[in-house]
Scaffold this motif. Sequence first.
Motif, PDB file in Angstrom:
ATOM      1  N   CYS A 131      -2.484   8.138  -5.680  1.00  0.00           N
ATOM      2  CA  CYS A 131      -3.398   7.022  -5.404  1.00  0.00           C
ATOM      3  C   CYS A 131      -4.831   7.294  -5.858  1.00  0.00           C
ATOM      4  O   CYS A 131      -5.639   6.376  -5.916  1.00  0.00           O
ATOM      5  CB  CYS A 131      -3.323   6.591  -3.949  1.00  0.00           C
ATOM      6  N   TYR A 132      -5.155   8.571  -6.198  1.00  0.00           N
ATOM      7  CA  TYR A 132      -6.534   8.866  -6.654  1.00  0.00           C
ATOM      8  C   TYR A 132      -6.631   9.140  -8.154  1.00  0.00           C
ATOM      9  O   TYR A 132      -7.656   9.631  -8.610  1.00  0.00           O
ATOM     10  CB  TYR A 132      -7.089  10.064  -5.882  1.00  0.00           C
ATOM     11  N   TYR A 138      -2.627  14.549   3.309  1.00  0.00           N
ATOM     12  CA  TYR A 138      -2.539  13.217   3.897  1.00  0.00           C
ATOM     13  C   TYR A 138      -1.454  13.255   4.978  1.00  0.00           C
ATOM     14  O   TYR A 138      -0.311  13.617   4.695  1.00  0.00           O
ATOM     15  CB  TYR A 138      -2.189  12.237   2.778  1.00  0.00           C
ATOM     16  N   TYR A 149     -14.055  12.325  -2.465  1.00  0.00           N
ATOM     17  CA  TYR A 149     -14.281  13.228  -1.335  1.00  0.00           C
ATOM     18  C   TYR A 149     -15.033  14.470  -1.790  1.00  0.00           C
ATOM     19  O   TYR A 149     -14.844  14.937  -2.917  1.00  0.00           O
ATOM     20  CB  TYR A 149     -12.935  13.678  -0.740  1.00  0.00           C
ATOM     21  N   SER A 186      -5.739   0.459  -3.616  1.00  0.00           N
ATOM     22  CA  SER A 186      -6.759   0.657  -2.577  1.00  0.00           C
ATOM     23  C   SER A 186      -7.991   1.346  -3.123  1.00  0.00           C
ATOM     24  O   SER A 186      -9.117   0.881  -2.939  1.00  0.00           O
ATOM     25  CB  SER A 186      -6.181   1.490  -1.435  1.00  0.00           C
ATOM     26  N   LYS A 187      -7.797   2.471  -3.781  1.00  0.00           N
ATOM     27  CA  LYS A 187      -8.931   3.284  -4.225  1.00  0.00           C
ATOM     28  C   LYS A 187      -9.370   2.842  -5.616  1.00  0.00           C
ATOM     29  O   LYS A 187     -10.557   2.737  -5.890  1.00  0.00           O
ATOM     30  CB  LYS A 187      -8.544   4.769  -4.232  1.00  0.00           C
ATOM     31  N   ASN A 214       0.382  15.777  -4.107  1.00  0.00           N
ATOM     32  CA  ASN A 214      -0.699  14.778  -4.046  1.00  0.00           C
ATOM     33  C   ASN A 214      -1.884  15.283  -4.886  1.00  0.00           C
ATOM     34  O   ASN A 214      -2.717  16.024  -4.405  1.00  0.00           O
ATOM     35  CB  ASN A 214      -1.118  14.539  -2.591  1.00  0.00           C
ATOM     36  N   SER A 219      -1.519   2.928  -6.062  1.00  0.00           N
ATOM     37  CA  SER A 219      -2.154   2.031  -5.095  1.00  0.00           C
ATOM     38  C   SER A 219      -3.378   1.374  -5.715  1.00  0.00           C
ATOM     39  O   SER A 219      -4.048   1.971  -6.554  1.00  0.00           O
ATOM     40  CB  SER A 219      -2.579   2.876  -3.885  1.00  0.00           C
ATOM     41  N   ARG A 264      -3.567  -4.330   0.963  1.00  0.00           N
ATOM     42  CA  ARG A 264      -2.297  -3.605   1.081  1.00  0.00           C
ATOM     43  C   ARG A 264      -1.432  -3.856  -0.159  1.00  0.00           C
ATOM     44  O   ARG A 264      -0.514  -4.683  -0.157  1.00  0.00           O
ATOM     45  CB  ARG A 264      -1.511  -3.977   2.361  1.00  0.00           C
ATOM     46  N   ASP A 298       2.210  11.515  -4.907  1.00  0.00           N
ATOM     47  CA  ASP A 298       1.277  10.504  -4.394  1.00  0.00           C
ATOM     48  C   ASP A 298       0.059  10.507  -5.319  1.00  0.00           C
ATOM     49  O   ASP A 298      -0.740  11.435  -5.318  1.00  0.00           O
ATOM     50  CB  ASP A 298       0.909  10.890  -2.956  1.00  0.00           C
ATOM     51  N   ILE A 305       5.073   5.744   1.708  1.00  0.00           N
ATOM     52  CA  ILE A 305       5.227   7.180   1.971  1.00  0.00           C
ATOM     53  C   ILE A 305       5.922   7.376   3.326  1.00  0.00           C
ATOM     54  O   ILE A 305       6.856   8.150   3.467  1.00  0.00           O
ATOM     55  CB  ILE A 305       3.842   7.873   1.961  1.00  0.00           C
ATOM     56  N   GLY A 318       0.856  -1.193   0.000  1.00  0.00           N
ATOM     57  CA  GLY A 318       0.000   0.000   0.000  1.00  0.00           C
ATOM     58  C   GLY A 318       0.884   1.232   0.000  1.00  0.00           C
ATOM     59  O   GLY A 318       2.058   1.166   0.382  1.00  0.00           O
ATOM     60  N   SER A 319       0.320   2.377  -0.405  1.00  0.00           N
ATOM     61  CA  SER A 319       1.196   3.547  -0.486  1.00  0.00           C
ATOM     62  C   SER A 319       1.489   4.152   0.885  1.00  0.00           C
ATOM     63  O   SER A 319       2.485   4.841   1.049  1.00  0.00           O
ATOM     64  CB  SER A 319       0.664   4.598  -1.464  1.00  0.00           C
ATOM     65  N   LYS A 320       0.660   3.866   1.876  1.00  0.00           N
ATOM     66  CA  LYS A 320       0.895   4.472   3.196  1.00  0.00           C
ATOM     67  C   LYS A 320       2.279   4.132   3.744  1.00  0.00           C
ATOM     68  O   LYS A 320       3.055   5.020   4.094  1.00  0.00           O
ATOM     69  CB  LYS A 320      -0.174   3.988   4.178  1.00  0.00           C
ATOM     70  N   ASN A 323      -6.256  14.741  -1.734  1.00  0.00           N
ATOM     71  CA  ASN A 323      -7.021  14.446  -0.538  1.00  0.00           C
ATOM     72  C   ASN A 323      -6.677  15.552   0.478  1.00  0.00           C
ATOM     73  O   ASN A 323      -5.492  15.751   0.740  1.00  0.00           O
ATOM     74  CB  ASN A 323      -6.605  13.082   0.013  1.00  0.00           C
TER      75      ASN A 323
HETATM   76  C1  LIG Z   1      -3.514  10.861  -0.295  1.00  0.00           C
HETATM   77  C2  LIG Z   1      -3.384   9.469   0.164  1.00  0.00           C
HETATM   78  N1  LIG Z   1      -2.223   8.824  -0.022  1.00  0.00           N
HETATM   79  C3  LIG Z   1      -2.052   7.546   0.376  1.00  0.00           C
HETATM   80  C4  LIG Z   1      -3.055   6.853   1.000  1.00  0.00           C
HETATM   81  C5  LIG Z   1      -2.788   5.445   1.472  1.00  0.00           C
HETATM   82  O1  LIG Z   1      -3.347   4.524   0.653  1.00  0.00           O
HETATM   83  P1  LIG Z   1      -2.958   2.981   0.707  1.00  0.00           P
HETATM   84  O2  LIG Z   1      -4.207   2.259   1.029  1.00  0.00           O
HETATM   85  O3  LIG Z   1      -2.410   2.670  -0.643  1.00  0.00           O
HETATM   86  O4  LIG Z   1      -1.921   2.790   1.762  1.00  0.00           O
HETATM   87  C6  LIG Z   1      -4.287   7.480   1.227  1.00  0.00           C
HETATM   88  C7  LIG Z   1      -5.364   6.756   1.923  1.00  0.00           C
HETATM   89  O5  LIG Z   1      -6.412   7.248   2.236  1.00  0.00           O
HETATM   90  C8  LIG Z   1      -4.451   8.820   0.794  1.00  0.00           C
HETATM   91  O6  LIG Z   1      -5.604   9.472   0.987  1.00  0.00           O
END
Ligand SMILES: Cc1ncc(COP(=O)(O)O)c(C=O)c1O
Length: 378
Positions: A205-206, A125, A318, A233-234, A171, A231, A242, A203, A101, A96-98, A175
């Motif tokens: 991910c969106y 974020y 969002y 995830s989204k 980003n 990622s 993950r 970043d 990062i 996952g990107s969290k 977000n």
């Molecule tokens: C801007 C941003 N970057 C990264 C992430 C983390 O995403 P991941 O589920 O890939 O760890 C999020 C999750 O909400 C996010 O909003």
Amino acid sequence: MNDDLRNLKPYPMVELARRKAEVAARGIEVLDFGTGDPQEPTAPHIRQALLDAVPAVSQYPTIKGLPELRTAFADWFARRFGVTLDPETEVLPTRGSKEAIFHLALVEIDPSEDRKTVVYPEPGYPVMEIGSLYAEADLHAVPMTAANDYRMDPSQVPADVLAKAKVVWLNYPHNPTGQDLPEPMWRAWIDAQQEHGFLLCSDECYTEIYFDEKPRSVLEFAREGVLAFHSLSKRSGMTGYRSGMIAGDAEVLARYRACRAAMGQAQTVWTQHASIAAWRDEDHVAERLRTFREKRRVMTDGLKALGLDVYDTRSTFYLWVRVPEGESDEGYTARLLDAGIVVSPGSMFGPGNAEFFRVALVPSVAGCEQALERWRGL
Ligand SMILES: Cc1ncc(COP(=O)(O)O)c(C=O)c1O
């Protein structure tokens, strides 16, 4: 305990979960627009790919990841952004990107060096800041507001900060606001990167959650000194799996790959197989987008009909909404919470955002309609 960390506020989503549990304990059914973790099921073929990949004997996965995964991602990247990546050197899987990062600063920042500033957007974020704190970096938050359209512009960052910047985070789509970055500003960041030599991290991910023009990747503009964080995830509704990917400068990725071995951040083999199925398919992504479009329409129209000012954007799931005149974000969102509606107060995303709150389009369309009904009763 490390003193810098002792003073950190609780992680925003942990705080939201606590508030949510409090309301649920009062017997109120909670409609959760807090954490960005939508409830649509993961596509069946992705779940099946995971199940099929669980082996009888389970051994350690590698940090570098399966060649089929790196190729599936590189193929997707070429289709989506028109950028060819070498799956051997320019692609690195993450959990996952969290975590990717968070951990980056530990590799890039040398606390004994003069040049150790991490620049990041605010609101934003929180992990970019928190990871940098753990790495003992100097921090520089770039304040973004409705007045500058939440567009992070290198000309807003003092030249002496850029000169000491080791890492700059972008980003977009952003977000919490859903804002996007226009091409001239991507180019301005590349020019700044080339002038000052920091690592430009984007970043992304969106990028797959959009309702108008397709968002861009930083790698469409440059590759040297640049990384893009992606990622599933989204894009694919796989937050629990993950699974993410970093792409870009091969030299930077080589040192990150080497350090990650000790961080224990290899993707499990079954997640890698599910991820291959996800990167190779666009149908489920289009399906998710249709759902988000509908939820977005229902909530935007409904909130506007209630007289609320919804910030106008074209991407992410969002909504960034202005708190009604004369109220604070904390006070207003606490009132919503009493009615069982969880949203995030703007202050959770950094100081200076108390005029706003964030609505994550998590509940179903029916849940959105139910929330609007309660909202009308307030
Ligand atoms: C801007 C941003 N970057 C990264 C992430 C983390 O995403 P991941 O589920 O890939 O760890 C999020 C999750 O909400 C996010 O909003």
